[in-house]
Scaffold this active site. Sequence first.
Site, PDB file in Angstrom:
ATOM      1  N   GLU A  98     -18.115  13.227  22.343  1.00 57.50           N
ATOM      2  CA  GLU A  98     -16.817  13.765  21.905  1.00 57.50           C
ATOM      3  C   GLU A  98     -16.616  13.697  20.386  1.00 57.50           C
ATOM      4  OE1 GLU A  98     -13.984  14.750  24.149  1.00 57.50           O
ATOM      5  OE2 GLU A  98     -15.822  15.062  25.300  1.00 57.50           O
TER       6      GLU A  98
ATOM      7  N   HIS B 127      -7.146  -2.680   9.898  1.00 54.38           N
ATOM      8  CA  HIS B 127      -8.394  -3.388   9.618  1.00 54.38           C
ATOM      9  C   HIS B 127      -9.275  -3.355  10.872  1.00 54.38           C
ATOM     10  CE1 HIS B 127      -6.302  -5.878   6.166  1.00 54.38           C
ATOM     11  NE2 HIS B 127      -6.141  -4.564   6.033  1.00 54.38           N
TER      12      HIS B 127
ATOM     13  N   HIS C 190      -2.938   2.603   8.144  1.00 53.38           N
ATOM     14  CA  HIS C 190      -3.992   1.770   7.563  1.00 53.38           C
ATOM     15  C   HIS C 190      -4.151   0.561   8.476  1.00 53.38           C
ATOM     16  CE1 HIS C 190      -6.311  -0.881   5.152  1.00 53.38           C
ATOM     17  NE2 HIS C 190      -5.291  -1.682   4.866  1.00 53.38           N
TER      18      HIS C 190
ATOM     19  N   HIS D  26     -12.859  -3.719   4.431  1.00 56.78           N
ATOM     20  CA  HIS D  26     -11.404  -3.838   4.462  1.00 56.78           C
ATOM     21  C   HIS D  26     -10.817  -3.144   5.699  1.00 56.78           C
ATOM     22  CE1 HIS D  26      -7.384  -3.643   2.019  1.00 56.78           C
ATOM     23  NE2 HIS D  26      -7.162  -3.671   3.312  1.00 56.78           N
TER      24      HIS D  26
ATOM     25  N   GLU E 156       0.836  -1.215   0.000  1.00 59.16           N
ATOM     26  CA  GLU E 156       0.000   0.000   0.000  1.00 59.16           C
ATOM     27  C   GLU E 156       0.869   1.264   0.000  1.00 59.16           C
ATOM     28  OE1 GLU E 156      -3.050  -0.339  -0.547  1.00 59.16           O
ATOM     29  OE2 GLU E 156      -3.748  -2.192   0.381  1.00 59.16           O
TER      30      GLU E 156
END
Length: 270
Positions: free
Chosen positions: A169, A141, A139, A210, A116
């Site tokens: 919040e 999951h 990134h 994802h 990525e």
Amino acid sequence: MKNILESKFIQEFSNVIDRMYLNGWDERNAGNVSYLLLEEELSPYLDLSKKGRVHQLQIDAHKLAGKYVLVTGSGKYFRNVKGNPEANSCIIRISQCGTHAEILWGLKEGEVPTSELSTHLSSHIARLEVDDTHRVIIHTHATYLNIMSAVVDLDEKNFTKALWGLNTENIIIFPEGIGIIPWEIPGNGLIGKNTANKIKTYKIVLWPLHGVVASGETVDSAFGLIETVEKAAMMYIVINNYSNYKTINDEELIKLASAFKVTPNKEFIK
Ligand code: 13P
Ligand code: ZN
């Protein structure tokens, strides 16, 4: 040279990766992290006059020319990063022309940075255009966000308001809301391009079924944002087992935003 394993940036990077693994978000090699490092913080630990192994980039990264990035390796297990950061991550320097990077530290067995990397570099470029203090892309999951993406209409306004409505919040921490891209094949050019387009407006972007990509000025702020959004997603999934529940209404959300001097996304709330 000082021992890089004792540097603040390696400690922060490894600790957050370990935390995410322990949160159950990053089984196996799920997820990747990148952290822009300043030359002055890196130079006590690495001889920056040396050339590194060349790694071809899939995007034009000339806007990051000369920048140093600490990034996880492709296929590397999050569970193992803290125990051995050098075997599971690397520090790269982007070339002046932006077509390749040099691997200056880590991944000595010929491994490569995350698949990525295009997403990370394009997202760094996009965030730096709107925030010159930006430094971190994560990134991961995240579990409940993935579940939520499977059961909630993938409309940014609906999705954001479902999250804002469950925790006082939230509108203060992500007033711009959450961006959503269509489902994509991971690791190709398109997912990175779509993410970068969204991340200019939204500090966190959902990849349906994802995970998420989040940005921050620090490791803490990027991680804190994901924690906040993930917790709201958890609340959403749990609370939907009940037929009747309260949420924070629009009037209250507007009062909250005004009390904390944040400007919520005008497309979502007026
Ligand atoms: P990498 O192991 O190449 O970082 O890929 C993991 C991932 O999460 C892909 O989206
Ligand atoms: Zn992923």
